[in-house]
Design a protein around this motif. Structure first.
Motif, mmCIF file in Angstrom:
data_model
loop_
_atom_site.group_PDB
_atom_site.id
_atom_site.type_symbol
_atom_site.label_atom_id
_atom_site.label_comp_id
_atom_site.label_asym_id
_atom_site.label_seq_id
_atom_site.Cartn_x
_atom_site.Cartn_y
_atom_site.Cartn_z
ATOM 1 N N LYS A 169 1.192 -1.545 -0.173
ATOM 2 C CA LYS A 169 0.358 0.102 -0.364
ATOM 3 C C LYS A 169 0.671 1.408 -0.188
ATOM 4 N N TYR A 170 1.538 1.399 1.042
ATOM 5 C CA TYR A 170 2.038 2.510 1.437
ATOM 6 C C TYR A 170 2.922 2.928 0.617
ATOM 7 N N PHE A 171 3.902 1.639 0.201
ATOM 8 C CA PHE A 171 5.351 0.880 -0.720
ATOM 9 C C PHE A 171 5.108 1.154 -2.102
ATOM 10 N N ASN A 172 3.558 0.648 -2.430
ATOM 11 C CA ASN A 172 3.054 0.432 -3.981
ATOM 12 C C ASN A 172 3.596 -1.109 -4.666
ATOM 13 N N MET A 173 3.650 -1.334 -3.831
ATOM 14 C CA MET A 173 4.026 -3.368 -4.518
ATOM 15 C C MET A 173 3.265 -3.901 -4.336
ATOM 16 N N THR A 174 2.305 -4.024 -5.111
ATOM 17 C CA THR A 174 1.155 -4.730 -4.397
ATOM 18 C C THR A 174 1.844 -6.158 -5.304
ATOM 19 N N GLY A 175 1.831 -6.488 -6.445
ATOM 20 C CA GLY A 175 1.721 -7.529 -7.379
ATOM 21 C C GLY A 175 3.242 -8.513 -7.027
ATOM 22 N N TRP A 176 4.063 -7.488 -6.063
ATOM 23 C CA TRP A 176 5.556 -7.959 -5.755
ATOM 24 C C TRP A 176 5.614 -9.613 -4.757
ATOM 25 N N ARG A 177 3.988 -8.865 -4.172
ATOM 26 C CA ARG A 177 3.510 -10.280 -2.508
ATOM 27 C C ARG A 177 5.209 -10.581 -1.671
ATOM 28 N N LEU A 178 5.570 -9.218 -0.874
ATOM 29 C CA LEU A 178 5.652 -8.911 0.104
ATOM 30 C C LEU A 178 5.312 -8.447 1.166
ATOM 31 N N GLY A 179 5.821 -8.349 2.600
ATOM 32 C CA GLY A 179 4.827 -7.853 3.667
ATOM 33 C C GLY A 179 6.061 -8.030 4.596
ATOM 34 N N TRP A 180 4.913 -8.186 5.984
ATOM 35 C CA TRP A 180 5.770 -8.107 7.507
ATOM 36 C C TRP A 180 5.279 -8.303 8.617
ATOM 37 N N MET A 181 5.594 -9.215 9.823
ATOM 38 C CA MET A 181 4.687 -8.802 10.266
ATOM 39 C C MET A 181 5.718 -9.130 11.953
ATOM 40 N N VAL A 182 6.028 -8.090 13.045
ATOM 41 C CA VAL A 182 6.443 -7.898 13.761
ATOM 42 C C VAL A 182 5.731 -8.949 15.410
ATOM 43 N N VAL A 183 6.804 -9.420 15.888
ATOM 44 C CA VAL A 183 5.662 -10.910 16.706
ATOM 45 C C VAL A 183 7.099 -10.118 18.000
ATOM 46 N N PRO A 184 6.752 -11.044 18.949
ATOM 47 C CA PRO A 184 7.000 -11.340 20.046
ATOM 48 C C PRO A 184 8.480 -12.188 20.056
#
Length: 395
Positions: free
Chosen positions: A237-252
């Protein structure tokens, strides 16, 4: 062929059903005076900026395309940690960051790591449909709690307390939200998390639109509240890379090896090329471009919401982030001789060649009342959409 009950529980993604119908009609009217305008899909009309594309090209040219660690490139995890420090003033150690195959991959990993069969997860109604389906795919059950305009279409601490039951495992929130573009006030989020903590539950929060916040009162990460929150984020969304299929999570910290084990087996790793490209997202030149685009999204909101309301499509809560307008179509539908958002969306599609998303996808509490407009389109397209709606509703 016999299919699993798990698969049968997953409802159609009606956004995509509408998109298919709109695409079919678009081919018919493409050469006419009013080609189809698509305000139904939540995808930025911007694409990855030059430095990001160049980084991907370099990775391909160098042959840097083999598997990475299941947790993601260490350099990318460090860059993300730096972004939290610079943008939000929050210290998030890179060791707690897991790069994933999109936010969808992150949500799947979170649900599989935390949900047992029969566990219940509280979510606001309306919510992004896929989030509840991730819970269902992990053999849990999403308990949709009706939320009102007065509550910004979000859960409140009082409602969490009222709906918590013996099988409740936690909450899954989104701030800013799809479909409403509204965020949870930081003080209320603290109260919600305190309620969840007091019952031994887990707070999961989808923050994929956080970079597209337009109001300082809301544009804060939930990670500032505590280290036990699971935050989901994305490069789409902010980084405009929809079809690149990349995200992240921050976990304990204790959750990292559990997620790593799941990721190794389910995904091996996120896209290597996309990860190398994403490193360039955090370059000053790229951030400057993203901020220019964020200002453009805000300008679109500031035009589109008043324009909608002026033609009889009120938006009960002004969105403070993302790129959506959650509009009450009750009166407008009746002016067209139909009832409800599903019929309204199809009528608008056929008569104004405008694709919008009816409320059916987002929950069962008053789905016929609302339609979602995506403002992730050019100002010219938004202006033309308003002109067509204005003519249609005045007829």
């Amino acid at each position: 062929m016999k299919f699993s009950s798990r698969a049968e529980r997953i409802e159609p993604f009606y956004v995509m059903e509408i998109a298919k119908a709109a695409q079919a009609l678009a081919r018919e009217v493409a050469q006419g005076p009013e080609p189809m305008i698509f305000l139904n899909i939540g995808e930025p009309d911007f694409t990855a900026p030059p430095l990001v594309r160049e980084a991907a090209e370099r990775a391909l040219q160098r042959g840097t395309t083999q598997y990475t660690n299941a947790l993601g490139l260490e350099a990318l995890r460090e860059r993300i940690a730096g972004w939290y420090a610079e943008r939000f003033g929050v210290a998030v150690p890179a060791r707690r960051i897991v790069v994933t195959a999109g936010a969808s991959g992150a949500l799947q990993l979170a649900c599989l790591a935390l949900i047992e069969q029969g566990d219940e997860i509280l979510m606001p109604d309306p919510s992004y449909p896929c989030n509840r389906h991730f819970v269902s795919a992990a053999d849990g059950r999403a308990v949709m709690v009706p939320s009102t305009a007065e509550e910004r279409f979000q859960l409140s601490a009082a409602k969490v307390a009222a709906h918590w039951g013996p099988k409740t495992r936690g909450v899954l929130l989104a701030s800013p939200s799809n479909p409403t573009g509204t965020s949870i006030a930081p003080d209320e989020l603290r109260r919600i998390h305190a309620e969840v903590q007091s019952r031994g539950g887990t707070t999961i929060i989808d923050e994929i639109y956080l970079g597209l916040s337009h109001d300082e009162a809301f544009g804060q990460t939930a990670l500032a509240i505590g280290d036990d929150i699971v935050s989901i984020n994305s490069f789409s969304k902010y980084f405009n890379m929809t079809g690149w299929r990349l995200g992240w999570m921050v976990v304990p910290e204790a959750m990292v090896p559990v997620v790593e084990r799941l990721a190794q087996n389910l995904f091996i790793c996120p896209s290597t090329v996309a990860q190398h490209a994403a490193l360039a997202c955090f370059e000053p030149e790229s951030i400057a471009e993203y901020e220019r685009r964020r200002a453009e999204f805000k300008a679109r909101r500031d035009y589109f919401i008043p324009a909608l309301e002026s033609i009889g499509l009120p938006v009960p809560v002004r969105p403070d982030g993302a790129f959506y307008a959650w509009a009450d179509c009750t009166a407008a539908a009746r002016r067209l001789g139909v009832e409800g958002s599903w019929a309204f969306a199809h009528e608008v599609m056929q008569r104004a060649h405008l694709a919008v998303t009816p409320g059916r996808d987002f929950g069962s509490h008053a789905p016929e009342t609302f339609v979602r407009f995506s403002t992730a389109n050019s100002m010219a397209q938004l202006q033309e959409a308003i002109a067509r709606l204005s003519r249609l509703l005045a007829a």
